[in-house]
Enzyme design. Structure first.
Site, PDB file in Angstrom:
ATOM      1  N   GLY A 148       0.832  -1.205   0.000  1.00 11.12           N
ATOM      2  CA  GLY A 148       0.000   0.000   0.000  1.00 11.12           C
ATOM      3  C   GLY A 148       0.863   1.250   0.000  1.00 11.12           C
ATOM      4  O   GLY A 148       2.072   1.178   0.218  1.00 11.12           O
TER       5      GLY A 148
ATOM      6  N   GLY B 272       6.561  -3.392   2.882  1.00 11.18           N
ATOM      7  CA  GLY B 272       6.362  -3.873   4.245  1.00 11.18           C
ATOM      8  C   GLY B 272       6.790  -5.328   4.405  1.00 11.18           C
ATOM      9  O   GLY B 272       7.636  -5.837   3.662  1.00 11.18           O
ATOM     10  N   ASN B 273       6.128  -6.012   5.354  1.00 12.81           N
ATOM     11  CA  ASN B 273       6.488  -7.404   5.665  1.00 12.81           C
ATOM     12  C   ASN B 273       6.448  -8.299   4.432  1.00 12.81           C
ATOM     13  O   ASN B 273       7.369  -9.080   4.199  1.00 12.81           O
ATOM     14  CB  ASN B 273       5.502  -7.988   6.691  1.00 12.81           C
ATOM     15  CG  ASN B 273       5.495  -7.224   7.970  1.00 12.81           C
ATOM     16  OD1 ASN B 273       5.186  -6.042   7.972  1.00 12.81           O
ATOM     17  ND2 ASN B 273       5.836  -7.877   9.054  1.00 12.81           N
TER      18      ASN B 273
ATOM     19  N   THR C 192       6.488  -7.495   1.179  1.00 14.15           N
ATOM     20  CA  THR C 192       7.512  -7.106   0.204  1.00 14.15           C
ATOM     21  C   THR C 192       8.880  -7.609   0.639  1.00 14.15           C
ATOM     22  O   THR C 192       9.678  -8.082  -0.184  1.00 14.15           O
ATOM     23  CB  THR C 192       7.565  -5.560   0.103  1.00 14.15           C
ATOM     24  OG1 THR C 192       6.246  -5.097  -0.146  1.00 14.15           O
ATOM     25  CG2 THR C 192       8.492  -5.112  -0.979  1.00 14.15           C
TER      26      THR C 192
ATOM     27  N   ASP D 120       1.680   1.292   9.109  1.00 14.65           N
ATOM     28  CA  ASP D 120       1.253   0.655  10.365  1.00 14.65           C
ATOM     29  C   ASP D 120       2.386   0.584  11.396  1.00 14.65           C
ATOM     30  O   ASP D 120       2.139   0.262  12.551  1.00 14.65           O
ATOM     31  CB  ASP D 120       0.757  -0.777  10.100  1.00 14.65           C
ATOM     32  CG  ASP D 120      -0.494  -0.815   9.252  1.00 14.65           C
ATOM     33  OD1 ASP D 120      -1.036   0.259   8.956  1.00 14.65           O
ATOM     34  OD2 ASP D 120      -0.931  -1.919   8.885  1.00 14.65           O
TER      35      ASP D 120
ATOM     36  N   MET E 183      -5.713   3.530  10.235  1.00 12.63           N
ATOM     37  CA  MET E 183      -5.149   2.255   9.765  1.00 12.63           C
ATOM     38  C   MET E 183      -4.419   1.524  10.882  1.00 12.63           C
ATOM     39  O   MET E 183      -4.145   2.095  11.935  1.00 12.63           O
ATOM     40  CB  MET E 183      -4.253   2.501   8.565  1.00 12.63           C
ATOM     41  CG  MET E 183      -5.091   2.624   7.300  1.00 12.63           C
ATOM     42  SD  MET E 183      -4.126   2.729   5.828  1.00 12.63           S
ATOM     43  CE  MET E 183      -5.425   2.614   4.596  1.00 12.63           C
ATOM     44  N   GLY E 184      -4.105   0.295  10.613  1.00  9.28           N
ATOM     45  CA  GLY E 184      -3.457  -0.559  11.604  1.00  9.28           C
ATOM     46  C   GLY E 184      -4.105  -1.923  11.534  1.00  9.28           C
ATOM     47  O   GLY E 184      -5.061  -2.197  12.240  1.00  9.28           O
TER      48      GLY E 184
ATOM     49  N   GLU F 275      -8.246  -0.021  12.440  1.00 12.61           N
ATOM     50  CA  GLU F 275      -9.057  -0.867  11.553  1.00 12.61           C
ATOM     51  C   GLU F 275      -9.048  -2.348  11.941  1.00 12.61           C
ATOM     52  O   GLU F 275     -10.014  -3.064  11.689  1.00 12.61           O
ATOM     53  CB  GLU F 275      -8.592  -0.722  10.105  1.00 12.61           C
ATOM     54  CG  GLU F 275      -7.168  -1.208   9.907  1.00 12.61           C
ATOM     55  CD  GLU F 275      -6.673  -1.115   8.482  1.00 12.61           C
ATOM     56  OE1 GLU F 275      -7.471  -1.120   7.549  1.00 12.61           O
ATOM     57  OE2 GLU F 275      -5.438  -1.015   8.315  1.00 12.61           O
TER      58      GLU F 275
ATOM     59  N   TYR G 179      -7.386   6.559   3.774  1.00  8.83           N
ATOM     60  CA  TYR G 179      -6.618   6.743   2.533  1.00  8.83           C
ATOM     61  C   TYR G 179      -6.084   8.169   2.400  1.00  8.83           C
ATOM     62  O   TYR G 179      -5.055   8.379   1.757  1.00  8.83           O
ATOM     63  CB  TYR G 179      -7.453   6.340   1.313  1.00  8.83           C
ATOM     64  CG  TYR G 179      -7.666   4.838   1.262  1.00  8.83           C
ATOM     65  CD1 TYR G 179      -6.610   3.982   0.976  1.00  8.83           C
ATOM     66  CD2 TYR G 179      -8.906   4.279   1.556  1.00  8.83           C
ATOM     67  CE1 TYR G 179      -6.777   2.606   0.976  1.00  8.83           C
ATOM     68  CE2 TYR G 179      -9.086   2.908   1.546  1.00  8.83           C
ATOM     69  CZ  TYR G 179      -8.023   2.068   1.261  1.00  8.83           C
ATOM     70  OH  TYR G 179      -8.192   0.717   1.264  1.00  8.83           O
TER      71      TYR G 179
HETATM   72  N1  LIG Z   1       5.753 -14.424   1.709  1.00  8.08           N
HETATM   73  C1  LIG Z   1       5.956 -13.758   0.569  1.00  8.08           C
HETATM   74  N2  LIG Z   1       6.904 -14.170  -0.300  1.00  8.08           N
HETATM   75  C2  LIG Z   1       7.122 -13.506  -1.448  1.00  8.08           C
HETATM   76  N3  LIG Z   1       6.455 -12.395  -1.822  1.00  8.08           N
HETATM   77  C3  LIG Z   1       5.497 -11.938  -1.003  1.00  8.08           C
HETATM   78  C4  LIG Z   1       5.208 -12.578   0.226  1.00  8.08           C
HETATM   79  N4  LIG Z   1       4.202 -11.909   0.828  1.00  8.08           N
HETATM   80  C5  LIG Z   1       3.888 -10.885   0.012  1.00  8.08           C
HETATM   81  N5  LIG Z   1       4.658 -10.897  -1.078  1.00  8.08           N
HETATM   82  C6  LIG Z   1       4.614  -9.937  -2.179  1.00  8.08           C
HETATM   83  O1  LIG Z   1       5.018  -8.662  -1.683  1.00  8.08           O
HETATM   84  C7  LIG Z   1       4.245  -7.635  -2.265  1.00  8.08           C
HETATM   85  C8  LIG Z   1       3.666  -6.737  -1.230  1.00  8.08           C
HETATM   86  O2  LIG Z   1       3.033  -7.488  -0.184  1.00  8.08           O
HETATM   87  P1  LIG Z   1       1.862  -6.858   0.692  1.00  8.08           P
HETATM   88  O3  LIG Z   1       1.594  -7.785   1.808  1.00  8.08           O
HETATM   89  O4  LIG Z   1       0.719  -6.514  -0.183  1.00  8.08           O
HETATM   90  O5  LIG Z   1       2.417  -5.473   1.181  1.00  8.08           O
HETATM   91  P2  LIG Z   1       3.517  -5.095   2.258  1.00  8.08           P
HETATM   92  O6  LIG Z   1       4.831  -5.442   1.703  1.00  8.08           O
HETATM   93  O7  LIG Z   1       3.338  -3.646   2.429  1.00  8.08           O
HETATM   94  O8  LIG Z   1       3.215  -5.888   3.483  1.00  8.08           O
HETATM   95  C9  LIG Z   1       3.196  -8.306  -3.134  1.00  8.08           C
HETATM   96  O9  LIG Z   1       3.578  -8.160  -4.470  1.00  8.08           O
HETATM   97  C10 LIG Z   1       3.196  -9.742  -2.677  1.00  8.08           C
HETATM   98  O10 LIG Z   1       2.910 -10.627  -3.720  1.00  8.08           O
HETATM   99  O1  LIG Z   2      -6.655  -0.979   0.639  1.00  8.16           O
HETATM  100  P1  LIG Z   2      -5.272  -1.474   0.540  1.00  8.16           P
HETATM  101  O2  LIG Z   2      -4.468  -0.800  -0.493  1.00  8.16           O
HETATM  102  O3  LIG Z   2      -5.196  -2.958   0.424  1.00  8.16           O
HETATM  103  O4  LIG Z   2      -4.530  -1.093   1.884  1.00  8.16           O
HETATM  104  C1  LIG Z   2      -5.045  -1.317   3.142  1.00  8.16           C
HETATM  105  C2  LIG Z   2      -3.916  -1.627   4.102  1.00  8.16           C
HETATM  106  O5  LIG Z   2      -2.771  -0.868   3.857  1.00  8.16           O
HETATM  107  C3  LIG Z   2      -2.148  -0.497   5.064  1.00  8.16           C
HETATM  108  O6  LIG Z   2      -2.228   0.893   5.212  1.00  8.16           O
HETATM  109  C4  LIG Z   2      -0.692  -0.847   5.083  1.00  8.16           C
HETATM  110  O7  LIG Z   2      -0.518  -2.132   4.655  1.00  8.16           O
HETATM  111  P2  LIG Z   2       0.837  -2.574   3.970  1.00  8.16           P
HETATM  112  O8  LIG Z   2       1.933  -2.264   4.952  1.00  8.16           O
HETATM  113  O9  LIG Z   2       0.668  -4.029   3.715  1.00  8.16           O
HETATM  114  O10 LIG Z   2       1.004  -1.777   2.722  1.00  8.16           O
HETATM  115  C5  LIG Z   2      -2.962  -1.201   6.148  1.00  8.16           C
HETATM  116  O11 LIG Z   2      -3.050  -0.440   7.301  1.00  8.16           O
HETATM  117  C6  LIG Z   2      -4.285  -1.371   5.481  1.00  8.16           C
HETATM  118  O12 LIG Z   2      -4.986  -2.452   5.987  1.00  8.16           O
HETATM  119 MG   LIG Z   3       1.895  -5.815   5.086  1.00 12.30          MG
END
Ligand SMILES: Nc1ncnc2c1ncn2[C@@H]1O[C@H](COP(=O)(O)OP(=O)(O)O)[C@@H](O)[C@H]1O
Ligand SMILES: O=P(O)(O)OC[C@H]1O[C@](O)(COP(=O)(O)O)[C@@H](O)[C@@H]1O
Ligand SMILES: [Mg+2]
Length: 522
Positions: free
Chosen positions: A174, A263-264, A266, A294, A337-338, A393, A445
């Site tokens: 996000g 984030g986690n 990615t 978050d 958010m959170g 949230e 947002y």
């Molecule tokens: N365990 C994982 N291993 C590899 N890629 C992942 C994993 N989890 C998420 N991704 C990829 O990382 C990207 C971002 O993940 P997402 O959870 O949406 O956001 P964030 O990185 O902010 O937590 C996405 O393109 C997703 O497919």
């Molecule tokens: O509507 P979207 O784009 O999926 O994002 C919602 C989520 O993004 C966040 O702001 C941040 O999430 P990420 O760190 O995974 O990007 C969360 O707090 C929220 O649940």
């Molecule tokens: Mg995440």
């Protein structure tokens, strides 16, 4: 006293309930994963289990420290390519000509580099007892153990010739305030090292596989003013190709430095890309910069964008307060958010001083019943005529119907707790015969899309620069963060082992409770 017993917290102010009831809250707090054991203690127990520590062994401390040193060692390109050549750095604080691939033209001894053996202290409080508020202990006596992590910054020796580098930047997940600031600093710093080929991968990992999405050439000129607006110049997305497809695409494109902002999820992807590159014996540096509004990444003071989010949330909270305060029996609700961590809600509540009830995912609550939120709101309306609620949230998801839906990245799609609370409050007061004027604000947002404030701008600048220094230093599979006001490199798995959540026994949460005066809602 039992080493693992919960510390006693101060009673909140202005509560209709007793200090005793408040104390009971601590033992009735619910934690994720259906467990009644505080998460902090679970983590400690897990750590002890993993390391199989025998505390009666006189050497357990030194063994723990050496295990810690191994865990926090940052992977280096020479681990898989032992004969990888190193060169004098082309980055020098005292250089007179800005770009030279032959090292800095200086005969001075001091260049402001970081020694590879420099370290940053991870934990700075020496708890004298496990019952001290927020105590993080390894053994039952809460012994002091030094835990050092690697200091970030430019190295004297670099492992890439700038003219042979093709660097790519990708932003995933996000949005978060500051993404453009980090992109900008990475580009500027790469150019200072002398890199000519810098590209942006559009729309997250998807950009590696979607043939309709072309690489975006980046230079100082392109990124000069991008930090003046929010969002990401490159675009973001969730989901996307497999790690194998990403690495193959990188090989085809000739990318040998990858900067991953996310984030986690990615970072899990970044670490998998790093591992795949190692498996293939590729000389590629993969470096992350944690991005999450978050603030749920382990071990760092905070992640960029978080301060901005808290600041921006003030506007929504203040509006909710004005609305509630100006209405007859007004209740304002602000959802922030959170997903699994209540940091934004807690900090925004603390900063505003206008919140009566702060609800976070880490602390269970009831709406109904004698100790529920609705009864407390009734008390607040009787006592002061209005009330304001701030809800994260991810809070109270147990009160909503589960859908089991997930987004493209596999994250659980949450139910709307803000709308639910709003409806329940309206119903409660209507049925009572004294309707409340309920105003619900969801600024989520708007908060995420704004540009970084000054303190985040600085944080983004330092993190972006350090990401480049790490890659040139030959490190891969690392991420960069602020740790006790200093900057450090962490091996990725250590910061994403789980989402960082708020400790309900921490001083900060206690301060928030003191500030809102809210009682236990169980
Ligand atoms: N365990 C994982 N291993 C590899 N890629 C992942 C994993 N989890 C998420 N991704 C990829 O990382 C990207 C971002 O993940 P997402 O959870 O949406 O956001 P964030 O990185 O902010 O937590 C996405 O393109 C997703 O497919
Ligand atoms: O509507 P979207 O784009 O999926 O994002 C919602 C989520 O993004 C966040 O702001 C941040 O999430 P990420 O760190 O995974 O990007 C969360 O707090 C929220 O649940
Ligand atoms: Mg995440």
């Amino acid at each position: 006293m039992d080493a693992l017993s919960s510390p006693i917290k101060p009673a909140p102010l202005a509560s209709p309930r007793t200090a005793c009831a408040d104390h009971a809250r601590l033992s009735s707090v619910s934690y994720p994963k259906q467990s009644r054991i505080p998460r902090r203690i679970q983590v400690r127990a897990e750590a002890a289990k993993q390391a199989s520590i025998d505390f009666s062994d006189p050497d357990w401390k030194s063994e723990y420290q050496s295990d810690f040193e191994t865990r926090f060692r940052i992977p280096h390109i020479t681990d898989v390519i032992p004969d990888a050549a190193s060169y004098p750095s082309t980055f020098c604080l005292k250089m007179r000509s800005p770009i030279s691939s032959e090292g800095h033209p200086s005969d001075e001894a001091w260049h402001g580099y970081i020694n590879n053996d420099d370290r940053v202290l991870l934990k700075v409080i020496r708890f004298s007892s496990p019952t001290s508020a927020g105590a993080e202990c390894i053994d039952p006596n809460c012994s002091w153990i030094e835990q050092w992590v690697h200091r970030a910054g430019p190295r004297e020796k670099i492992y890439f010739k700038p003219e042979e580098v093709k660097a790519a930047i990708v932003t995933c997940g996000g949005l978060c305030p500051g993404l453009n600031d980090v992109i900008r600093q990475i580009v500027i710093t790469l150019e200072i090292y002398g890199v000519k080929q810098i590209v942006g991968i559009p729309f997250g990992y998807r950009g590696f596989s979607d043939t309709n999405l072309a690489e975006m050439p980046l230079s100082r000129k392109v990124v000069q003013n991008i930090h003046l607006s929010g969002g990401s110049l490159l675009g973001v997305s969730r989901g996307g190709p497999t790690v194998t497809d990403i690495v193959e695409s990188m090989e085809e494109r000739g990318i040998n430095m990858l900067f991953v902002l996310g984030g986690n999820g990615t970072h899990a992807g970044a670490n998998a890309i790093h591992e795949e590159c190692r498996k293939r014996g590729l000389k590629i540096a993969v470096v992350g910069v944690p991005k999450t509004i978050d603030n749920d990444i382990l071990l760092m003071d905070k992640t960029f964008g978080f301060d901005t989010a808290v600041e921006e949330a003030q506007r929504a909270i203040n509006s909710a307060y004005i609305e509630a305060h100006s209405a007859y029996r007004g209740v304002g609700i602000v959802k922030l958010m959170g997903r699994s961590s209540g940091f934004i809600a807690m900090q925004a509540s603390l900063a505003s001083g206008q919140i009566d009830i702060c609800l976070i995912p880490e602390v269970k609550f009831n709406l109904h019943g004698p100790h529920g939120i609705l009864n407390h709101l009734k008390y607040l309306l009787e006592r002061k005529g209005s009330a304001v609620v701030c809800v994260a949230e991810g809070a109270g998801q147990d009160l909503l119907q589960k859908t089991n839906a997930t987004d493209a990245s596999g994250n659980i799609v949450l139910g709307d707790i803000g709308v639910h609370i709003q409806q329940e409050i309206k119903k409660f007061f209507k049925e009572m015969g004294h309707p409340a004027d309920v105003k619900y604000i969801d600024p989520t947002y708007m908060i995420r899309a704004c540009r970084a404030n000054a303190s985040d701008g600085i944080l983004c600048t330092v993190l972006g620069q350090n990401a480049v220094h790490g890659a040139f230093g030959g490190y891969s599979g690392i991420t960069v963060g602020i740790c006790n006001t200093h900057y450090a490199y962490f091996p990725i798995p250590e910061v994403i082992a789980q989402a960082k959540v708020l400790d309900p026994n921490s001083r900060m949460w206690h301060r928030c409770l003191t500030s809102t005066g809210q009682p236990d809602f169980i």
